[in-house]
Design an enzyme around this catalytic site. Structure first.
Site, PDB file in Angstrom:
ATOM      1  N   HIS A 112     -35.771  23.374   6.652  1.00  0.00           N
ATOM      2  CA  HIS A 112     -37.034  23.695   7.354  1.00  0.00           C
ATOM      3  C   HIS A 112     -37.797  22.428   7.751  1.00  0.00           C
ATOM      4  O   HIS A 112     -39.015  22.456   7.876  1.00  0.00           O
ATOM      5  CB  HIS A 112     -37.956  24.582   6.499  1.00  0.00           C
ATOM      6  CG  HIS A 112     -37.277  25.768   5.902  1.00  0.00           C
ATOM      7  ND1 HIS A 112     -37.308  27.021   6.468  1.00  0.00           N
ATOM      8  CD2 HIS A 112     -36.519  25.881   4.778  1.00  0.00           C
ATOM      9  CE1 HIS A 112     -36.611  27.867   5.710  1.00  0.00           C
ATOM     10  NE2 HIS A 112     -36.113  27.193   4.683  1.00  0.00           N
TER      11      HIS A 112
ATOM     12  N   SER B 140     -42.044   1.644  28.518  1.00  0.00           N
ATOM     13  CA  SER B 140     -42.946   2.436  29.341  1.00  0.00           C
ATOM     14  C   SER B 140     -43.536   1.541  30.416  1.00  0.00           C
ATOM     15  O   SER B 140     -43.780   0.357  30.189  1.00  0.00           O
ATOM     16  CB  SER B 140     -44.062   3.008  28.465  1.00  0.00           C
ATOM     17  OG  SER B 140     -45.203   3.301  29.253  1.00  0.00           O
TER      18      SER B 140
ATOM     19  N   LYS C 233     -44.533   0.366  23.985  1.00  0.00           N
ATOM     20  CA  LYS C 233     -43.562   1.446  23.765  1.00  0.00           C
ATOM     21  C   LYS C 233     -42.106   0.998  23.771  1.00  0.00           C
ATOM     22  O   LYS C 233     -41.701   0.152  24.538  1.00  0.00           O
ATOM     23  CB  LYS C 233     -43.733   2.529  24.850  1.00  0.00           C
ATOM     24  CG  LYS C 233     -45.023   3.326  24.755  1.00  0.00           C
ATOM     25  CD  LYS C 233     -45.083   4.237  23.536  1.00  0.00           C
ATOM     26  CE  LYS C 233     -44.044   5.337  23.553  1.00  0.00           C
ATOM     27  NZ  LYS C 233     -44.466   6.512  24.286  1.00  0.00           N
TER      28      LYS C 233
ATOM     29  N   GLU D 187     -32.888  11.453  24.029  1.00  0.00           N
ATOM     30  CA  GLU D 187     -33.682  12.453  24.771  1.00  0.00           C
ATOM     31  C   GLU D 187     -32.897  13.012  25.960  1.00  0.00           C
ATOM     32  O   GLU D 187     -32.894  14.216  26.207  1.00  0.00           O
ATOM     33  CB  GLU D 187     -34.982  11.823  25.287  1.00  0.00           C
ATOM     34  CG  GLU D 187     -35.983  11.515  24.189  1.00  0.00           C
ATOM     35  CD  GLU D 187     -37.200  10.791  24.747  1.00  0.00           C
ATOM     36  OE1 GLU D 187     -38.248  11.431  24.856  1.00  0.00           O
ATOM     37  OE2 GLU D 187     -37.095   9.601  25.085  1.00  0.00           O
TER      38      GLU D 187
END
Ligand code: ARG
Length: 467
Positions: free
Chosen positions: A164, A285, A291, A298
């Site tokens: 979980h 970024s 970043k 992804e």
């Protein structure tokens, strides 16, 4: 000039037509802009077919030789980038056949003897998919190796195991990594199984009913390295099951990659910081200078949508199709090619990514404190002292609640405090409550104990030829 077509309609099938095909129709029905990639397989199939025709006396030896030579020239031209694909010729089959006729004359017009584009395209796709399937299996082996190499490197490192996405029980990093070794191993087996049904020779089914000309299908199969020939000509030209099997197996591969990607995205967050990806495998970024983003996982996660979508489109393509070949089936190629490309690239880049990843052992260790991850060990300890598991569960539940109220870890309780929850608890409980004690107690087959994982790792290394 070729005798195919007629003055009204120059297409290879134009003889019965009184009008030229409308340009919009030719553009709409053409598949050359994507099936051109089948050229090698189309040529290999035609070569084998021509040899068979010559062997069977359906064309002369000299014609057979001419055809094979002509096809070789065409292959070289395509490879050199000198071949002009013509959309008016619809597909790869007719582009190559037309070029052959232009090169060698009337002998070229004999190539399509006892053959239809329906069985020809079936052959091309099987040859293509057989090769891609083998490549993908090899890529999966490389991916498995990357997991095993990492597992060996972090063989002793412990991390929190989750259910979980809540801290559950401590496990070895190697155990977690070898879970993926198993998943991708099953994926490879699924491909090997699909390959058995891909690797069957369809040529000779002709349009749908077979042919009255004396062909030799077994010979063609042998020439092309097939182990068997298809049994029913109607099934042969309408069958796309093997594509669907491949795409199902490929979808599962991409889904497995997507799950792994999700973990990597989580693990690279500031919040987890379990792993660091090499700078060369991340991007930045355009606005936020600080970043460093995990774009590869992804994108892999994102691409699982189109891979599963491709499977769905092929299933829907077949739904409601009557026997045998229907032009709908031309729509099978783009989803298939896209799946092959996407999954192969994803597996390959993930393999590289894993080789450029480090686990942050300090953060993993910090993740082991808090969360009462050895609570089950305490319950099992009570079971060993003859307390029924349900009672043990309740006792430990009360102990954890007490710890929570005191802001303490289980290991911070004194023996006296522990005895307050159960009389049977003795001094030997503290090893049981330790992280190392917990991990190493899990010696059940397939468990996370160091000794069990060491065996699993050795088996994996042996299977992959790394030892
Ligand atoms: N381009 C076609 C396909 O991909 C080849 C077979 C066409 N057969 C036909 N009878 N029109 O399916």
């Amino acid at each position: 000039m070729s005798s195919a077509g007629n003055i009204h309609n120059p297409a290879m099938w134009g003889g019965r037509f009184a009008e030229k095909t409308a340009a919009s129709v030719a553009a709409f029905t053409a598949s050359i802009h994507y099936d051109a990639r089948l050229y090698r397989y189309d040529i290999a199939g035609s070569r084998a077919h021509a040899r068979m025709l010559a062997r069977q006396g359906l064309i002369s030896e000299a014609e057979g030789v001419l055809i094979v030579q002509g096809l070789e020239l065409i292959e070289q031209e395509i490879e050199a980038g000198n071949f002009v694909f013509n959309p008016e010729l619809e597909d790869i089959h007719m582009n190559i056949e037309k070029a052959l006729v232009e090169k060698i004359g009337p002998a070229g017009e004999k190539l399509h003897t006892a053959r239809s584009r329906n069985d020809q395209v079936a052959l091309d796709v099987r040859l293509y998919l057989r090769e891609e399937c083998r490549c993908l299996m090899q890529l999966l082996t490389e991916l498995q190796k990357a997991f095993v190499v990492l597992a060996r490197k972090y063989q002793q490192t412990v991390m929190p195991g989750y259910t979980h996405l809540q801290r559950a029980q401590p496990v070895l990093v190697a155990h977690h990594l070898l879970a993926y070794y198993e998943m991708f191993g099953r994926d490879r087996e699924r491909l090997a199984d699909a390959l058995k049904r891909i690797n069957v020779m369809p040529l000779g089914a002709a349009a749908l009913a077979g042919t009255g000309l004396p062909i030799d299908r077994e010979f063609v199969a042998k020439e092309l390295g097939f182990l068997a020939v298809t049994a029913n000509s109607m099934d042969t030209v309408g069958d796309r099951d093997h594509l669907i099997e491949f795409m199902s197996a490929a979808s599962l591969i991409q889904i497995h990659l997507s799950r792994l990607s999700e973990e990597l995205v989580l693990w690279t967050t500031e919040e987890f910081s379990f792993v660091t990806l090499a700078d060369s495998f991340c991007t930045g970024s355009s606005i936020m200078p600080q970043k460093k983003n995990p774009d590869i996982p992804e994108l892999i996660r994102g691409k699982s949508g189109r891979v599963v979508g491709n499977l769905m489109s092929l299933l829907m393509l077949l739904k409601g199709l009557p026997m045998t070949y229907n032009r709908d089936l031309q729509e099978d190629k783009e989803p298939l090619f896209d799946t092959v490309d996407t999954v192969s690239q994803s597996v390959a880049i993930m393999t590289q990514l894993l080789a450029n990843l480090t686990f942050n052992e300090a953060r993993l260790a910090a993740g082991l404190g808090g969360g009462y991850m050895t609570a089950t060990d305490l319950a099992d300890y009570l079971v060993r002292k003859n307390i029924p598991f349900r009672q043990a569960h309740a006792i430990v539940g009360r102990t954890v609640a007490f710890c929570l109220s005191q802001g303490k870890e289980l290991t911070e309780l004194s023996l006296a405090e522990l005895k307050g929850f159960s009389e049977v608890i003795e001094d030997d409980v503290f090893v049981v409550l330790s992280i190392a004690g917990s991990v190493n107690s899990r010696v059940s087959l397939g468990g996370t104990a160091g000794s069990v994982v060491a065996e699993a790792l050795k088996r994996a290394e042996e299977a992959l030829g790394l030892l």
